[in-house]
Design a protein around this motif. Structure first.
Motif, PDB file in Angstrom:
ATOM      1  N   GLU A 144       0.828  -1.209   0.000  1.00 25.95           N
ATOM      2  CA  GLU A 144       0.000   0.000   0.000  1.00 25.95           C
ATOM      3  C   GLU A 144       0.863   1.260   0.000  1.00 25.95           C
ATOM      4  O   GLU A 144       0.499   2.277   0.583  1.00 25.95           O
ATOM      5  CB  GLU A 144      -0.930   0.016   1.223  1.00 25.95           C
ATOM      6  N   GLY A 146       1.434   3.338  -2.314  1.00 23.75           N
ATOM      7  CA  GLY A 146       0.743   4.463  -2.941  1.00 23.75           C
ATOM      8  C   GLY A 146      -0.181   5.176  -1.972  1.00 23.75           C
ATOM      9  O   GLY A 146      -0.230   6.409  -1.935  1.00 23.75           O
ATOM     10  N   ASN A 147      -0.908   4.419  -1.169  1.00 27.25           N
ATOM     11  CA  ASN A 147      -1.789   4.999  -0.164  1.00 27.25           C
ATOM     12  C   ASN A 147      -1.004   5.804   0.863  1.00 27.25           C
ATOM     13  O   ASN A 147      -1.433   6.875   1.309  1.00 27.25           O
ATOM     14  CB  ASN A 147      -2.574   3.895   0.548  1.00 27.25           C
ATOM     15  N   GLN A 149       1.757   7.449   0.459  1.00 35.36           N
ATOM     16  CA  GLN A 149       2.154   8.741  -0.109  1.00 35.36           C
ATOM     17  C   GLN A 149       0.949   9.673  -0.233  1.00 35.36           C
ATOM     18  O   GLN A 149       1.063  10.883  -0.032  1.00 35.36           O
ATOM     19  CB  GLN A 149       2.806   8.515  -1.477  1.00 35.36           C
ATOM     20  N   HIS A 150      -0.218   9.096  -0.534  1.00 36.39           N
ATOM     21  CA  HIS A 150      -1.435   9.888  -0.715  1.00 36.39           C
ATOM     22  C   HIS A 150      -1.845  10.589   0.588  1.00 36.39           C
ATOM     23  O   HIS A 150      -2.372  11.697   0.569  1.00 36.39           O
ATOM     24  CB  HIS A 150      -2.553   8.963  -1.213  1.00 36.39           C
ATOM     25  N   PHE A 151      -1.595   9.932   1.731  1.00 33.69           N
ATOM     26  CA  PHE A 151      -2.022  10.465   3.028  1.00 33.69           C
ATOM     27  C   PHE A 151      -0.870  11.118   3.807  1.00 33.69           C
ATOM     28  O   PHE A 151      -1.051  11.516   4.951  1.00 33.69           O
ATOM     29  CB  PHE A 151      -2.618   9.341   3.883  1.00 33.69           C
ATOM     30  N   GLU A 152       0.305  11.229   3.188  1.00 36.12           N
ATOM     31  CA  GLU A 152       1.492  11.658   3.938  1.00 36.12           C
ATOM     32  C   GLU A 152       1.339  13.057   4.531  1.00 36.12           C
ATOM     33  O   GLU A 152       1.681  13.291   5.699  1.00 36.12           O
ATOM     34  CB  GLU A 152       2.727  11.608   3.031  1.00 36.12           C
ATOM     35  N   ASN A 182      -9.947   7.810   3.682  1.00 43.00           N
ATOM     36  CA  ASN A 182     -10.129   8.918   2.740  1.00 43.00           C
ATOM     37  C   ASN A 182      -9.815  10.224   3.465  1.00 43.00           C
ATOM     38  O   ASN A 182      -9.825  10.295   4.697  1.00 43.00           O
ATOM     39  CB  ASN A 182     -11.541   8.930   2.138  1.00 43.00           C
ATOM     40  N   HIS A 183      -9.554  11.258   2.695  1.00 43.71           N
ATOM     41  CA  HIS A 183      -9.107  12.532   3.273  1.00 43.71           C
ATOM     42  C   HIS A 183     -10.184  13.173   4.129  1.00 43.71           C
ATOM     43  O   HIS A 183      -9.880  13.869   5.107  1.00 43.71           O
ATOM     44  CB  HIS A 183      -8.660  13.485   2.161  1.00 43.71           C
TER      45      HIS A 183
END
Length: 763
Positions: A144, A146-147, A149-152, A182-183
């Motif tokens: 995960e 990618g996830n 980095q998305h929430f970093e 999710n954000h």
């Protein structure tokens, strides 16, 4: 680095902020196999040091655990949470006179360990990057990236609110694990953190780790406050805490029920309280403590963290709670504002020095429901009038005291529900105990001088649990079968003489969930099925005390026949422990019958059995522990109609001197995912190799310990391993293909070329 063996007193300090992990690190050192092997007589000693501890109280605690054995011996002591440098210096000076000692100190204050010669290790606060790495480890699975980095960006904002404290980061991770990834959801959590910590929004500084408190039900909050009025770092046992919550009116919500169901109300309350306990654990308000004796239940013991503890005490003052020493109680009772305070209902006495005179102030608290002494009462005979005015008591705990004689006034407490007399040097209980007609829980464990129970105990017909673990009872009194409400009976002592009740009396206790029978070697083969109707049984322990005797073949066969008739018919059984069994094979009900809900199986000191029960009978088995299996040469985990032990999480195989071969082939199935997380192989000197399929079954393996497996030459292929310990494996030469291992521990493996070890992971 701790280097035992050098004369003198050596002190090692771990320094860091509250919540940084000092105690966790000290526990790992304390429980390390090298420490256990080096310090056996006396074993390592752990002392939790409290705010008002003195030199004398600390030395008394050390003497309590080590006894006279520390004189002229080399010892290892952990002093957890020391806050006074003078106290530490006085203790070190005194130790120089009596022993050689290795002392590990944890403290929040660097000034505590400034004495010359102290080795100091400071635990730094986590950086933003390290904090985010910890959060990712708790929230994201392999693959995960990618996830992550998305929430970093938002994740690091939360990490910064934790000020580098792992405890706070773990708390936020627990909250996030209950939300969708999710954000929007993460943004709400971040906003909640900011709002909750605003100075205008609180009456007491609230740490991040208390955020889940806001979402607790009012009942669970009351149970939390009850825990907060024990000393900081007090260790709770789950079963005892649940019992105490239940007997204090108003702490546990009564479920709605019909008239017929009301007969089972107390058991339902215990189940509700268990749910409360688990929610406090999951909320990180209570923190589980790993203990070897509870390896199969890592939540069986817990403690409350210091910041949370202070917050809970602040909240509980309006509910009539008081925790402190006798002097503080006297001051509170006589202060001008005492008349406006609520009446005292729950009292926990925490004198840091033993009490040799019973405090009069306690005897005057007429509204008290709970009385617990966490400090030792060095009083062999309690005052006759001690409980004369304490008529409303529901909980009484004087465990660990020197009391040899119990006052008559104790047995007039008709409202008493919970009585803890464990570790007292009493030889018997008076007949007057039968007057405690509302008693529900009686704890007598570790009363090693206790030889008999009075016949009047049969009058305690509301009794739901009795704990006789590690007493010296010769047998059980007639009338045990009258205690029809018992759900837990620990330490039933079998005795076939005419002066004690027979094993058959257990047959009438049909509500039992937990049953522990000892001394089975003295029983003639019964002609009845003792446990045939125990359909609610979930936890069964069957033990013999004389496991080291040279038994004849006839005695071995007789023991095997005895165990055959102890067939538990319950389909609900989750835990079976067999200890000291000297039959030639395990009883047929273990070899032939399935237990579809069994999760824990312990086979200890079963020295003459040549094979394990077929584990395919236990498809939900999570924890298997085998110790002192002297006659087993081959373990085959591939027999049976389906894949063996698909749910196995921990496997401990210890002290098996003849074990040579282990078969466990890979089993490919899209329906089953291997879940083994912990594997320990200890003192198995003839084991030639690990099975071919182990790497498959251990795809989730995080912790591996191999100790004194002298015939084993290689270990390889554990892709998920995080912690690997290899000690005294004289033929081990290859360790490879451990790509994620971040903590290696290797000692006394002479054939191993350390230069060829795989590189450790950075995570």
């Amino acid at each position: 680095m701790i280097t035992p063996g050098t004369p003198g007193v050596h002190v090692y300090g771990i320094v860091g902020e509250r919540g940084i992990g000092k105690t966790t690190l000290a526990r790992k050192i304390f429980n390390h196999q090298t420490i256990k092997d080096k310090f056996q007589s006396p074993p390592p000693i752990w002392v939790d040091v409290h705010m008002n501890s003195t030199f004398h109280t600390i030395m008394n605690s050390i003497n309590k655990f080590g006894g006279d054995l520390i004189q002229d011996k080399e010892i290892f002591v952990v002093l957890n949470d020391v806050n006074d440098s003078k106290v530490l210096k006085d203790m070190i000076d005194d130790m120089h006179l009596i022993t050689n000692a290795n002392v590990l100190v944890t403290t929040r204050y660097e000034s505590v360990i400034t004495h010359e010669g102290i080795y100091k290790h400071k635990l730094p606060l986590l950086s933003e990057e390290d904090g985010w790495a910890l959060m990712c480890k708790l929230l994201f699975h392999d693959g995960e990236k990618g996830n992550m980095q998305h929430f970093e960006q938002i994740g690091k904002k939360m990490v910064n609110k934790c000020h580098g404290l792992p405890l706070s980061i773990k708390t936020i991770a627990r909250i996030l694990n209950t939300k969708e990834k999710n954000h929007s959801e993460w943004g709400k959590v971040l906003e909640n953190i900011i709002v909750s910590l605003e100075p205008s929004n609180k009456t007491l500084p609230k740490p991040v780790c208390l955020l889940p408190y806001e979402n607790l039900s009012s009942y669970i909050k009351q149970c939390f406050i009850f825990c907060a009025f024990f000393p900081e770092d007090y260790i709770f046992e789950k079963n005892i805490l649940i019992q105490q919550w239940v007997v204090v009116a108003g702490l546990v919500k009564k479920p709605s029920m019909s008239t017929k169901e009301e007969k089972e109300e107390m058991q339902l309350l215990e189940d509700v309280a268990n749910d409360y306990y688990m929610e406090l654990i999951e909320s990180n308000i209570l923190q589980p403590i790993a203990a070897e004796c509870f390896y199969y239940d890592d939540k069986a013991m817990c403690r409350m963290h210091g910041s949370i503890h202070s917050f809970g005490q602040h909240l509980g003052q309006i509910y009539g709670y008081f925790q402190g020493d006798v002097k503080a109680l006297e001051e509170a009772a006589t202060s001008p504002s005492s008349s406006s305070k609520p009446k005292l209902h729950h009292l926990v006495i925490t004198n840091h020095a033993p009490l040799n005179v019973f405090p009069n102030i306690v005897k005057k608290q007429t509204s008290m429901r709970t009385l617990v002494f966490t400090s030792k009462l060095e009083i062999t005979k309690l005052p006759k009038d001690l409980f004369q005015k304490l008529k409303l008591l529901r909980i009484l705990d004087i465990s660990g005291s020197d009391c040899r004689v119990l006052p008559k006034s104790l047995f007039k407490l008709v409202h008493l529900r919970y009585l803890n007399l464990s570790c007292l040097p009493i030889k018997t209980l008076p007949d007057a105990i039968g007057n405690l007609i509302n008693l529900q829980h009686l704890n007598l464990k570790y009363c090693r001088s206790l030889l008999d129970l009075p016949k009047s105990i049969k009058r305690l017909q509301k009794l739901r649990s009795i704990d006789l673990h590690q007493t010296s009872l010769i047998g059980m009194p007639f009338g045990i079968s009258y205690l029809s409400q018992l759900t837990s009976l620990i330490g039933f002592v079998t005795n076939d003489s005419a002066n004690y009740c027979k094993l058959i009396e257990i047959s009438n206790l049909k509500k039992l969930r937990t049953l522990n029978i000892v001394n089975l070697e003295v029983v003639d083969v019964p002609y009845w099925e003792v446990l045939h109707e125990h359909i609610n049984l979930t936890d069964l322990t069957l033990s013999c005390r004389g496991e080291d005797q040279p038994y004849t073949e006839g005695e071995k066969q007789n023991m095997q026949k005895c165990f055959e008739v102890l067939d538990p018919s319950s389909a609900l059984i989750q835990h079976i422990k067999i200890n000291g069994y000297f039959g030639l094979r395990f009883p047929r009900w273990m070899m032939d019958l399935p237990f579809f809900k069994l999760k824990k199986l312990e086979l200890l000191k079963c020295k003459y059995c040549t094979e394990l029960p077929p584990l395919y009978h236990f498809p939900l088995l999570e924890h298997l522990r085998v110790e002192d299996a002297w006659s087993i040469k081959h373990i085959d985990l591939d027999t049976g109609p389906w894949s063996n032990v698909p749910s196995l999480k921990s496997l401990i195989l210890k002290d098996m001197p003849e074990w040579e071969e282990w078969t466990w082939e890979p089993y490919q199935s899209h329906l089953e995912k291997p879940v083994l997380e912990l594997l320990e192989l200890i003192n198995c000197p003839k084991l030639k190799s690990l099975p071919q399929g182990l790497a498959y079954h251990a795809k989730s393996l995080a912790t591996l310990t191999i100790y004194k497996a002298h015939s084993l030459d290689k270990v390889e292929g554990f892709a998920s391993l995080k912690t690997a310990t290899f000690l005294s494996n004289h033929n081990l030469s290859i360790i490879s293909d451990l790509p994620t291992t971040c903590n290696f521990e290797i000692d006394d493996c002479h054939e191993l070329d350390v230069a060829l070890l795989p590189q450790t992971s950075s995570l």
